[in-house]
Design a protein around this motif. Sequence first.
Motif, short mmCIF file in Angstrom:
data_model
loop_
_atom_site.label_atom_id
_atom_site.label_comp_id
_atom_site.label_asym_id
_atom_site.label_seq_id
_atom_site.Cartn_x
_atom_site.Cartn_y
_atom_site.Cartn_z
N SER A 6 -19.14 -60.65 26.27
CA SER A 6 -17.89 -61.38 26.44
C SER A 6 -16.73 -60.39 26.60
CB SER A 6 -17.63 -62.27 25.24
OG SER A 6 -17.36 -61.48 24.09
N LEU A 7 -15.61 -60.88 27.10
CA LEU A 7 -14.43 -60.04 27.25
C LEU A 7 -14.05 -59.39 25.92
CD1 LEU A 7 -11.22 -60.94 29.24
CD2 LEU A 7 -11.07 -59.81 27.04
N TRP A 41 -22.32 -51.33 31.98
CA TRP A 41 -21.92 -52.67 32.38
C TRP A 41 -21.81 -52.81 33.89
CZ3 TRP A 41 -17.49 -52.29 28.28
CH2 TRP A 41 -18.03 -52.49 27.00
N ALA A 117 -11.96 -54.31 30.44
CA ALA A 117 -12.65 -55.52 29.98
C ALA A 117 -12.24 -56.73 30.81
CB ALA A 117 -12.35 -55.75 28.50
N ASP A 121 -14.76 -58.92 33.13
CA ASP A 121 -14.89 -60.36 32.86
C ASP A 121 -14.55 -61.18 34.10
OD1 ASP A 121 -15.32 -62.43 30.72
OD2 ASP A 121 -13.29 -63.00 31.36
N THR A 122 -13.65 -60.66 34.94
CA THR A 122 -13.26 -61.38 36.15
C THR A 122 -14.36 -61.33 37.21
OG1 THR A 122 -10.95 -60.78 35.74
CG2 THR A 122 -11.49 -61.57 37.94
N ARG A 124 -17.50 -60.98 36.93
CA ARG A 124 -18.79 -61.62 36.61
C ARG A 124 -18.92 -62.98 37.28
NH1 ARG A 124 -19.93 -61.95 30.90
NH2 ARG A 124 -17.92 -61.23 30.14
N GLU A 125 -17.80 -63.63 37.56
CA GLU A 125 -17.81 -64.96 38.16
C GLU A 125 -17.67 -64.94 39.68
OE1 GLU A 125 -18.50 -67.41 36.27
OE2 GLU A 125 -18.26 -66.35 34.36
N GLN A 370 -6.25 -61.86 35.42
CA GLN A 370 -7.49 -62.21 36.11
C GLN A 370 -7.21 -62.90 37.45
OE1 GLN A 370 -9.55 -64.29 32.79
NE2 GLN A 370 -11.04 -62.63 32.90
#
Length: 388
Positions: A6-7, A41, A117, A121-122, A124-125, A370
């Motif tokens: 997670s972020l 990552w 981070a 997190d951005t 990944r989608e 983001q």
Amino acid sequence: MPALPSLINMMTQLIASPSISCSQAHWDQSNKGVIELLETWLSSQGFQCEVMSLPGQPNKFNLIATIGQGPGGLVLSGHTDTVPYDEGRWQSDPFTLQERDQKLYGLGSCDMKGFFAIVLDTIREMSLCELTEPLIILATADEESSMAGARALVQQNKLNARYALIGEPTSLTPIYAHKGIMMERIKVTGQAGHSSNPALGNNALDAMHNVMSELMTFRNELKRDYQDANFIIDYPTMNFGCIHGGDNPNRICGRCELEFDLRALPGMSNQSLMAEIALRLPGIEEKTGTQIQLNSLFPDVPSFYTPIESAIIKACETLTERPAETVAFATEGPFLNQMGMETLVLGPGSIDQAHQPNEFMALDQIQPMQKVIRGLIERFCLQSNESN
């Protein structure tokens, strides 16, 4: 494809990995742990990762992580190091991420481990398999001290992209320019002796008075001759930061040192300014019978400027709904520009929290950042070449 943490988990791990860079050896640390986390990552998301140690510094590393191909593309850049911390002035452990009052506290939370981070997190989608231009994540070493990481990249000519964003904390305001900075030392050597008879020595403090008078004259000339209304302080500045000389009131001062900085506007040459100062010193040497040396405390940082018409600046103005501005602090921006990228500085968190005890990033900065990252990747890496 393995799932990313997670972020908050990523930010926790990054902050828990100390990576202080400092001109004082007892503070200075390797950034290897942070680089290894980012490499793990990013590799899991399909990026090709290249880790490079800095020349002459085997414990300092840059990371270039690339996905996609093409002649254009986008770099999302940040530094992996932090400044030292004030022991005893933090309300919590600087290396333990703590959330309170809608803020994330920790050393590097906004300056600038939190940015990495948020980027991870951005993406990944996002459908990175559909990239038409490369997306590059750049992580550098030693920005807070010597900027050796960025300087090494310029020497190695390792990056090839059209646009770059540096995620320094700007409270989500696009930044297109900043002043350069030089940190210099002038050392005057005279002759010590008994103060009862001035003829027994040659007072370096007296000579330094002449040096400072000449520098103040030069400072006034710079203020008179150079202005840029885009800056709050719209002229070059020179600050006398510290002075050391002598050892006792009853001894003629044999040596005196002055340390100062000079912050030049975009378009001004640091090297020309240094040469102008150097030209003014021999006359004082001859007049006072002293030896005067001028040298740099650190390598200079050039001023930074990207034309306001640049596509990435216009895109960020639209995404943030804020006009691009200037700042006083220095970044790695000029070095990325030297590598041919149109660069701007824009990131979450406030520079007011950077370098402070209880550094934090407000939670309400994350989603807007983001949105910017997503919009830039869509604009410069997912659309056709013709639209760039």
